[in-house]
Motif scaffolding. Structure first.
Motif, short mmCIF file in Angstrom:
data_model
loop_
_atom_site.label_atom_id
_atom_site.label_comp_id
_atom_site.label_asym_id
_atom_site.label_seq_id
_atom_site.Cartn_x
_atom_site.Cartn_y
_atom_site.Cartn_z
N LYS A 54 0.96 -0.92 -0.05
CA LYS A 54 -0.11 0.12 -0.13
C LYS A 54 0.40 1.29 -0.20
O LYS A 54 2.02 1.08 0.64
N ILE A 55 0.27 1.86 -1.20
CA ILE A 55 1.57 3.09 -1.12
C ILE A 55 0.32 4.52 -0.93
O ILE A 55 -0.44 4.40 -1.27
N ALA A 56 1.54 6.11 -1.07
CA ALA A 56 0.33 7.34 -0.91
C ALA A 56 1.50 8.20 -1.20
O ALA A 56 2.49 8.41 -1.41
N ILE A 57 0.90 8.47 -2.35
CA ILE A 57 1.71 9.68 -3.24
C ILE A 57 1.44 10.63 -3.09
O ILE A 57 0.47 11.59 -3.22
N PHE A 58 2.45 12.09 -2.24
CA PHE A 58 2.58 13.60 -3.70
C PHE A 58 3.03 13.89 -3.49
O PHE A 58 4.84 13.41 -3.45
N ALA A 59 2.82 14.54 -4.64
CA ALA A 59 3.12 15.68 -5.10
C ALA A 59 3.38 17.14 -5.53
O ALA A 59 2.46 17.83 -5.86
N ASP A 60 4.77 17.59 -4.99
CA ASP A 60 4.91 18.48 -5.43
C ASP A 60 4.94 19.13 -6.11
O ASP A 60 6.52 19.53 -7.10
N VAL A 61 3.73 19.63 -7.21
CA VAL A 61 3.90 20.06 -8.34
C VAL A 61 5.17 20.76 -8.79
O VAL A 61 5.63 20.99 -9.85
N GLN A 62 5.29 22.66 -8.27
CA GLN A 62 5.28 23.31 -8.79
C GLN A 62 6.90 22.71 -8.43
O GLN A 62 8.22 23.17 -9.58
N ASN A 63 7.17 22.64 -7.78
CA ASN A 63 8.76 21.82 -7.48
C ASN A 63 9.62 21.16 -8.30
O ASN A 63 10.96 21.19 -8.57
N ILE A 64 8.52 20.13 -8.51
CA ILE A 64 8.66 19.03 -9.70
C ILE A 64 9.15 19.19 -10.90
O ILE A 64 10.13 19.53 -11.93
N TYR A 65 8.03 20.45 -11.46
CA TYR A 65 7.80 21.21 -12.36
C TYR A 65 9.80 21.91 -12.65
O TYR A 65 9.87 22.03 -13.86
N TYR A 66 9.89 22.81 -11.97
CA TYR A 66 10.68 23.75 -11.58
C TYR A 66 12.56 23.03 -11.90
O TYR A 66 13.23 23.07 -12.65
N THR A 67 12.38 21.62 -11.20
CA THR A 67 13.96 21.18 -11.83
C THR A 67 14.20 20.35 -12.59
O THR A 67 14.57 20.56 -12.68
N THR A 68 12.79 19.68 -12.93
CA THR A 68 12.88 19.25 -14.48
C THR A 68 12.65 20.30 -15.11
O THR A 68 13.74 20.04 -16.52
N ARG A 69 12.37 20.97 -15.24
CA ARG A 69 12.28 22.13 -16.35
C ARG A 69 13.85 23.32 -16.40
O ARG A 69 14.14 22.96 -17.80
N THR B 119 2.00 18.43 4.43
CA THR B 119 3.06 17.45 5.63
C THR B 119 1.49 17.48 6.87
O THR B 119 1.44 15.99 7.33
N ILE B 120 0.57 17.74 6.77
CA ILE B 120 -1.07 17.71 7.28
C ILE B 120 -1.51 16.01 6.64
O ILE B 120 -1.62 14.70 6.88
N ASP B 121 -1.39 15.66 5.21
CA ASP B 121 -1.91 14.85 4.50
C ASP B 121 -0.98 14.41 4.56
O ASP B 121 -1.30 12.65 4.55
N VAL B 122 0.35 13.84 4.45
CA VAL B 122 1.38 13.01 5.00
C VAL B 122 0.97 12.37 6.28
O VAL B 122 1.00 11.07 6.71
N LEU B 123 0.94 13.29 7.85
CA LEU B 123 0.91 13.00 8.55
C LEU B 123 -1.08 12.06 8.92
O LEU B 123 -1.00 10.78 9.34
N LEU C 172 6.71 12.70 -4.55
CA LEU C 172 7.59 14.31 -5.21
C LEU C 172 7.96 15.78 -4.79
O LEU C 172 7.56 15.96 -5.01
N SER C 173 9.36 15.13 -4.85
CA SER C 173 10.05 16.89 -4.28
C SER C 173 11.30 16.87 -4.34
O SER C 173 11.76 16.38 -3.62
N GLY C 174 11.85 18.43 -3.84
CA GLY C 174 13.38 18.41 -3.49
C GLY C 174 13.11 19.02 -2.53
O GLY C 174 14.68 19.10 -2.29
N ASP C 175 12.73 19.25 -1.82
CA ASP C 175 12.66 19.72 -0.55
C ASP C 175 13.46 20.05 0.57
O ASP C 175 12.35 18.99 1.09
N GLY C 176 13.93 20.44 1.23
CA GLY C 176 14.20 19.50 2.19
C GLY C 176 13.59 20.12 3.50
O GLY C 176 13.81 19.32 4.60
N ASP C 177 12.61 21.10 3.62
CA ASP C 177 11.49 21.53 4.65
C ASP C 177 10.93 20.09 4.79
O ASP C 177 10.43 20.03 6.00
N PHE C 178 10.92 19.32 3.99
CA PHE C 178 10.49 18.09 4.50
C PHE C 178 10.75 16.71 4.91
O PHE C 178 10.55 15.24 5.33
#
Length: 157
Positions: free
Chosen positions: A3-18, A91-95, A107-113
């Motif tokens: 069982k998995i849950a996926i959380f995509a930080d769309v803005q982070n992934i957009y800018y880093t791949t771009r 964070t709330i949704d992950v918890l 999906l993110s590169g943000d160190g705050d996580f």
């Protein structure tokens, strides 16, 4: 099934791949591959709503492939800067989801996580996988994840 849950930080992934590849992330291929060997309990995509027709089309595509899209309005400050941060919402949704799954996928590169991943691993014993662009992902996030998967050309359109 796993069982998995996926959380995509769309803005982070957009800018880093771009910025790294000049190409967008392929969410459809990503979801397809994960669905082959896992039970996707939930999948969230967090984005900023600018009311742009192209973005609305993209958000519709995300919904079609199985993401629940969560939007925040784009806020332009008087000094010209912009605001649109989903860190607390993610964070709330992950918890909330972590106790019900075997693995949290971020999906993110943000160190705050990093502290979030450390917390759910310790508290719930779930595995954490981070998908991010290696050279634009925080070391703290990479080290806190059970595994880090470098986004490369395989994951791009």
């Amino acid at each position: 099934m796993h069982k998995i849950a996926i959380f995509a930080d769309v803005q982070n992934i957009y800018y880093t791949t771009r910025d790294t590849f000049n190409r967008p992330f392929n969410y459809r291929a990503f979801m397809h591959e994960l669905s082959l060997h896992n039970d996707i309990v939930s999948a969230y995509a967090y984005a900023i709503d600018r009311g742009d027709p192209q973005q609305m089309k993209f958000q519709s595509a995300l919904k079609h492939i199985g993401f629940e899209v969560k939007l925040k309005p784009f806020i332009q400050r008087s000094d010209g800067s912009a605001k649109g941060d989903w860190d607390v919402g993610i964070t709330i949704d992950v918890l909330e989801q972590a106790p019900h799954v075997d693995e949290v996928i971020l999906l993110s590169g943000d160190g705050d996580f990093a502290i979030l991943l450390d917390t759910i691993t310790r508290k719930y014993g779930c595995k954490t996988s981070v998908y991010g662009v290696l050279n634009l992902s925080a070391n703290a996030l990479i080290q806190s994840a059970t595994q880090f998967i470098d986004i490369n050309k395989k994951w791009l359109l």
